[in-house]
Design a protein around this motif. Structure first.
Motif, short mmCIF file in Angstrom:
data_model
loop_
_atom_site.label_atom_id
_atom_site.label_comp_id
_atom_site.label_asym_id
_atom_site.label_seq_id
_atom_site.Cartn_x
_atom_site.Cartn_y
_atom_site.Cartn_z
N THR A 80 -2.90 46.03 -8.22
CA THR A 80 -2.48 45.37 -6.99
C THR A 80 -3.68 44.65 -6.43
O THR A 80 -4.75 45.23 -6.29
CB THR A 80 -1.93 46.39 -5.97
OG1 THR A 80 -0.80 47.05 -6.54
CG2 THR A 80 -1.51 45.70 -4.69
N LEU A 81 -3.49 43.37 -6.12
CA LEU A 81 -4.57 42.52 -5.64
C LEU A 81 -4.14 41.77 -4.39
O LEU A 81 -2.94 41.65 -4.14
CB LEU A 81 -4.92 41.46 -6.71
CG LEU A 81 -5.27 41.94 -8.10
CD1 LEU A 81 -5.21 40.79 -9.08
CD2 LEU A 81 -6.65 42.52 -8.07
N PRO A 82 -5.09 41.24 -3.62
CA PRO A 82 -4.69 40.32 -2.55
C PRO A 82 -4.02 39.10 -3.17
O PRO A 82 -4.46 38.61 -4.21
CB PRO A 82 -6.01 39.94 -1.88
CG PRO A 82 -6.99 40.96 -2.32
CD PRO A 82 -6.53 41.47 -3.65
N ALA A 83 -2.96 38.62 -2.58
CA ALA A 83 -2.22 37.48 -3.13
C ALA A 83 -3.09 36.22 -3.06
O ALA A 83 -3.56 35.86 -1.98
CB ALA A 83 -0.93 37.27 -2.38
N PRO A 84 -3.30 35.54 -4.20
CA PRO A 84 -4.12 34.33 -4.20
C PRO A 84 -3.37 33.11 -3.67
O PRO A 84 -3.98 32.08 -3.42
CB PRO A 84 -4.49 34.16 -5.67
CG PRO A 84 -3.38 34.82 -6.41
CD PRO A 84 -2.90 35.94 -5.54
N VAL A 85 -2.05 33.22 -3.52
CA VAL A 85 -1.23 32.10 -3.05
C VAL A 85 -0.59 32.51 -1.72
O VAL A 85 0.10 33.52 -1.65
CB VAL A 85 -0.14 31.74 -4.08
CG1 VAL A 85 0.69 30.57 -3.61
CG2 VAL A 85 -0.76 31.45 -5.44
N PRO A 86 -0.80 31.71 -0.65
CA PRO A 86 -0.17 32.06 0.64
C PRO A 86 1.35 31.98 0.57
O PRO A 86 1.91 31.25 -0.26
CB PRO A 86 -0.71 31.02 1.61
CG PRO A 86 -1.62 30.13 0.86
CD PRO A 86 -1.64 30.55 -0.57
N PRO A 87 2.07 32.74 1.42
CA PRO A 87 3.54 32.78 1.35
C PRO A 87 4.20 31.41 1.43
O PRO A 87 5.18 31.17 0.73
CB PRO A 87 3.92 33.64 2.56
CG PRO A 87 2.74 34.48 2.83
CD PRO A 87 1.55 33.66 2.43
N GLU A 88 3.67 30.51 2.22
CA GLU A 88 4.32 29.19 2.37
C GLU A 88 4.17 28.30 1.14
O GLU A 88 4.87 27.31 0.99
CB GLU A 88 3.79 28.46 3.62
CG GLU A 88 2.31 28.18 3.61
CD GLU A 88 1.46 29.33 4.14
OE1 GLU A 88 0.23 29.15 4.20
OE2 GLU A 88 1.99 30.40 4.47
N GLN A 89 3.31 28.67 0.19
CA GLN A 89 3.10 27.86 -1.02
C GLN A 89 3.67 28.52 -2.27
O GLN A 89 3.43 28.05 -3.38
CB GLN A 89 1.61 27.60 -1.21
CG GLN A 89 0.98 26.80 -0.11
CD GLN A 89 -0.53 26.66 -0.28
OE1 GLN A 89 -1.09 27.13 -1.26
NE2 GLN A 89 -1.17 26.02 0.67
N ARG A 90 4.45 29.58 -2.12
CA ARG A 90 4.95 30.32 -3.29
C ARG A 90 6.21 29.72 -3.91
O ARG A 90 6.40 29.84 -5.11
CB ARG A 90 5.22 31.77 -2.91
CG ARG A 90 3.97 32.51 -2.59
CD ARG A 90 4.23 33.93 -2.22
NE ARG A 90 2.98 34.52 -1.74
CZ ARG A 90 2.90 35.61 -1.03
NH1 ARG A 90 4.01 36.25 -0.70
NH2 ARG A 90 1.74 36.07 -0.63
N ALA A 91 7.07 29.13 -3.14
CA ALA A 91 8.35 28.62 -3.65
C ALA A 91 8.17 27.60 -4.78
O ALA A 91 8.90 27.66 -5.77
CB ALA A 91 9.18 28.05 -2.52
N PRO A 92 7.22 26.66 -4.69
CA PRO A 92 7.11 25.68 -5.77
C PRO A 92 6.37 26.17 -7.02
O PRO A 92 6.21 25.40 -7.97
CB PRO A 92 6.35 24.52 -5.13
CG PRO A 92 5.62 25.09 -3.97
CD PRO A 92 6.41 26.27 -3.53
N ILE A 93 5.95 27.41 -7.09
CA ILE A 93 5.25 27.92 -8.27
C ILE A 93 6.20 27.87 -9.46
O ILE A 93 7.35 28.26 -9.37
CB ILE A 93 4.75 29.37 -8.05
CG1 ILE A 93 3.66 29.39 -6.99
CG2 ILE A 93 4.22 29.97 -9.34
CD1 ILE A 93 3.17 30.79 -6.66
#
Length: 182
Positions: A82-95
């Motif tokens: 488990t790590l800190p998320a490298p992508v903020p929540p608002e930028q996850r949808a287009p992954i």
């Protein structure tokens, strides 16, 4: 801070601590999962950036589950890191490959890897790191639990010592005595 507190040995505080991993408001964070193949160096590509996971996962298919400010690495149905998320929540949808989570709950964590080592007088080497256990245990076969941040050295069920993990080298030998080639 007042001058009186400084005069009594107080010191000025450092920067504020990092934000909590728990969600800030009543709104639930965007939870997504992404499947990735771990490269030979233990990293994956995510949103145009490389994220280092673990060299021990090299060549494996993993699921990255983003939940709030955390990223859970799931391999073989178990959370391995488990790590800190490298992508903020608002930028996850287009992954690329992002989808809704397959289950509402996070799978259980994987058991720590175990390595066995015959203890020499000057300590055992695990993953390029020397663990000093003590001369009293020289000649015994010890079990080393390999966790994300520590090595725990056991003699049977008795914990002999705990050592901070300072090396990220992969563990390639798990038995006390390596096989010799003829």
């Amino acid at each position: 801070m007042s001058g009186r507190a400084l005069a009594r040995g107080g010191r000025i505080a450092g920067p504020e601590p990092a934000a909590s991993a728990l969600p800030d408001g009543p709104q639930a964070p965007l939870v997504i999962e992404v499947d990735r193949l771990v490269g030979r160096d233990g990293d994956v590509g995510l949103g145009g950036q490389g994220v280092k996971l673990s060299a021990q996962l090299a060549g494996q298919q993993v699921t990255l589950r983003f939940d709030g400010r955390l990223m859970h690495v799931i391999a073989d149905g178990r959370v391995v890191k488990t790590l800190p998320a490298p992508v903020p929540p608002e930028q996850r949808a287009p992954i690329s490959g992002a989808r809704s989570p397959s289950t509402a709950i996070i799978p259980p964590t994987a058991q720590a890897l175990r390595a066995q080592r015959k203890v020499p007088a000057d300590g055992v080497v695990v993953g390029g790191q020397r663990l000093r256990i003590g001369r009293a245990h020289a000649g015994k076969t010890a079990t080393i639990l390999i966790e994300d941040t520590v090595f725990r050295v056991l003699d049977g069920d008795v914990e002999l010592s705990t050592h901070a993990r300072t090396s990220d080298k992969p563990i390639r030998q798990f038995k006390a005595v390596a096989r010799t080639r003829k």
